[in-house]
Scaffold this motif. Structure first.
Motif, PDB file in Angstrom:
ATOM      1  N   VAL A 236      56.558  44.995  18.312  1.00  0.00           N
ATOM      2  CA  VAL A 236      56.469  44.184  19.538  1.00  0.00           C
ATOM      3  C   VAL A 236      55.523  44.835  20.539  1.00  0.00           C
ATOM      4  CG1 VAL A 236      57.762  43.406  21.568  1.00  0.00           C
ATOM      5  CG2 VAL A 236      58.736  43.117  19.277  1.00  0.00           C
ATOM      6  N   HIS A 237      55.644  46.133  20.706  1.00  0.00           N
ATOM      7  CA  HIS A 237      54.828  46.822  21.710  1.00  0.00           C
ATOM      8  C   HIS A 237      53.380  47.012  21.238  1.00  0.00           C
ATOM      9  CE1 HIS A 237      58.336  47.237  24.098  1.00  0.00           C
ATOM     10  NE2 HIS A 237      58.936  48.069  23.280  1.00  0.00           N
ATOM     11  N   LYS A 239      51.797  44.739  19.623  1.00  0.00           N
ATOM     12  CA  LYS A 239      51.210  43.435  19.947  1.00  0.00           C
ATOM     13  C   LYS A 239      50.833  43.362  21.418  1.00  0.00           C
ATOM     14  CE  LYS A 239      52.062  38.470  19.477  1.00  0.00           C
ATOM     15  NZ  LYS A 239      53.038  37.431  19.016  1.00  0.00           N
ATOM     16  N   THR A 240      51.696  43.891  22.278  1.00  0.00           N
ATOM     17  CA  THR A 240      51.406  43.901  23.710  1.00  0.00           C
ATOM     18  C   THR A 240      50.222  44.809  24.028  1.00  0.00           C
ATOM     19  OG1 THR A 240      53.743  43.502  24.213  1.00  0.00           O
ATOM     20  CG2 THR A 240      52.368  44.368  25.992  1.00  0.00           C
ATOM     21  N   ALA A 241      50.223  45.996  23.419  1.00  0.00           N
ATOM     22  CA  ALA A 241      49.158  46.964  23.693  1.00  0.00           C
ATOM     23  C   ALA A 241      47.814  46.530  23.120  1.00  0.00           C
ATOM     24  CB  ALA A 241      49.543  48.330  23.120  1.00  0.00           C
ATOM     25  N   SER A 242      47.827  45.609  22.163  1.00  0.00           N
ATOM     26  CA  SER A 242      46.570  45.143  21.555  1.00  0.00           C
ATOM     27  C   SER A 242      45.747  44.291  22.514  1.00  0.00           C
ATOM     28  CB  SER A 242      46.872  44.334  20.293  1.00  0.00           C
ATOM     29  OG  SER A 242      47.503  45.130  19.311  1.00  0.00           O
ATOM     30  N   GLN A 243      46.361  43.779  23.552  1.00  0.00           N
ATOM     31  CA  GLN A 243      45.613  42.951  24.508  1.00  0.00           C
ATOM     32  C   GLN A 243      44.616  43.785  25.307  1.00  0.00           C
ATOM     33  OE1 GLN A 243      48.512  40.762  26.758  1.00  0.00           O
ATOM     34  NE2 GLN A 243      49.422  39.800  24.949  1.00  0.00           N
ATOM     35  N   PRO A 244      45.018  44.917  25.908  1.00  0.00           N
ATOM     36  CA  PRO A 244      44.010  45.733  26.599  1.00  0.00           C
ATOM     37  C   PRO A 244      43.179  46.592  25.651  1.00  0.00           C
ATOM     38  CG  PRO A 244      46.166  46.725  26.854  1.00  0.00           C
ATOM     39  CD  PRO A 244      46.392  45.411  26.168  1.00  0.00           C
ATOM     40  N   VAL A 245      43.717  46.910  24.461  1.00  0.00           N
ATOM     41  CA  VAL A 245      43.002  47.750  23.489  1.00  0.00           C
ATOM     42  C   VAL A 245      42.970  47.000  22.147  1.00  0.00           C
ATOM     43  CG1 VAL A 245      42.870  50.013  22.398  1.00  0.00           C
ATOM     44  CG2 VAL A 245      43.870  49.799  24.681  1.00  0.00           C
TER      45      VAL A 245
END
Length: 333
Positions: A236-237, A239-245
């Protein structure tokens, strides 16, 4: 003929936990292997699982089972070898307890492991790691828990079983400056914590539900966090962190990748593979040498320690090759 069921039960329920002191993870893995093997053999021989005989599990059937793992279940050669290790362990146990099965045991012991490739380990760059650590929502209880799990997994290079098995009494109180880790092979180590790691761990402990369960990290039901539970939260995290990186979206980030990341960053900082082995709890430096293959600074040191050979400029003077002689004659016209 020798019944399989009583020997298999004694091996799993008595010998492994009592005599070998195998961990629950090892016993669970071995039990799952034989669950697959017994199901395969019963279907192949058209008998009930309880009616299987040890002599029926000969080398030919075991090899067919291992091939089935790779072709039908799409297991990797590494998983195949792990299943074979479990099977060989059982037949070693039988050598001393069922002499009539000695011949089939020797056949199974002779099955070779499959050679596997040794790919470079995956790890996160410092930018990718920071994005992952910042991904959990620190305004929620679950976010504080996930943040503490991620920080602790990376900072200490913990295996997922070490992280989920960490108990409240394993934390150095009251400063939360150390943790006591029970690692693979029953090896213990005490690791100091960064102040940043202490802060996020304290943040979780301040909101941790007051339940009887003594493990540090709990799931939403108030029971111990499982390996699969942590893997799901990590996904889950990521996926979230893939937006800025965006580079994170192209990586397969498992819980063990955080351990690899800790090892690589520690090697980059210290340049000493022995310190990495000590931090990770490896029994031998040999297990740690995989990180040397991906650390370019080590290879640059090798280049600096040597001098490059000189390269002499080539010349065709005096060549006797007929083609070169013809070209030289044509050039002179």
């Amino acid at each position: 003929m020798t019944d399989l069921a009583p020997h298999l039960s004694a091996w799993l329920l008595e010998y492994l936990p009592r005599d070998r002191r195998a961990s629950r993870h090892t016993i669970g893995s071995y039990a799952h292997c034989f669950q697959l093997l017994v199901g395969f053999a019963a279907q192949r021989l058209k008998v009930r699982p309880s009616g299987l005989q040890i002599e029926q599990l000969d080398a030919e059937l075991i090899l067919d089972f291992l091939d089935d793992l790779e072709t039908v279940r799409a297991n990797t050669p590494r998983t195949r070898n792990a299943r074979l290790t479990a099977i060989k362990s059982f037949f070693r146990y039988l050598e001393y307890r069922a002499p009539t099965c000695l011949d089939v045991a020797m056949q199974v012991q002779a099955i070779p492991s499959k050679r596997i490739e040794q790919p470079l380990v995956d790890y996160l760059t410092r930018i990718e790691l920071q994005a992952l650590l910042d991904a959990p929502d620190r305004r929620s209880v679950l976010g504080l828990r996930d943040r503490a799990m991620l920080h602790l997994a990376y900072a200490c290079g913990l295996r997922v079983s070490e992280l989920t098995g960490l108990r409240l009494e394993d934390i150095g109180h009251p400063d939360l400056d150390t943790i006591h880790v029970f690692g693979k092979g029953r090896r213990e180590r005490v690791l100091p914590l960064w102040k940043e790691t202490q802060a996020v761990l304290r943040g979780w402990l301040n909101v941790r539900p007051d339940v009887e369960e003594r493990t540090v990290f709990l799931n939403a039901r108030g029971t111990a966090m499982t390996r699969h539970g942590f893997a799901n939260r990590l996904a889950v995290h990521i996926k979230t962190a893939s937006q800025p990186v965006p580079s994170l979206a192209n990586k397969r980030v498992t819980p063990h990748v955080l351990r690899h990341t800790c090892a690589v960053h520690t090697l980059e900082a210290t340049g000493d593979v022995r310190r990495v082995a000590l931090w990770l709890g490896h029994a031998s430096v040999t297990s740690t040498e995989i990180y040397l293959r991906i650390d370019p600074t080590e290879k640059l040191d090798i280049l600096d320690a040597r001098s490059a050979p000189t390269i002499k400029k080539g010349s065709f003077t005096g060549a006797t090759d007929r083609v070169l002689a013809t070209l030289a004659a044509a050039n002179a016209v």
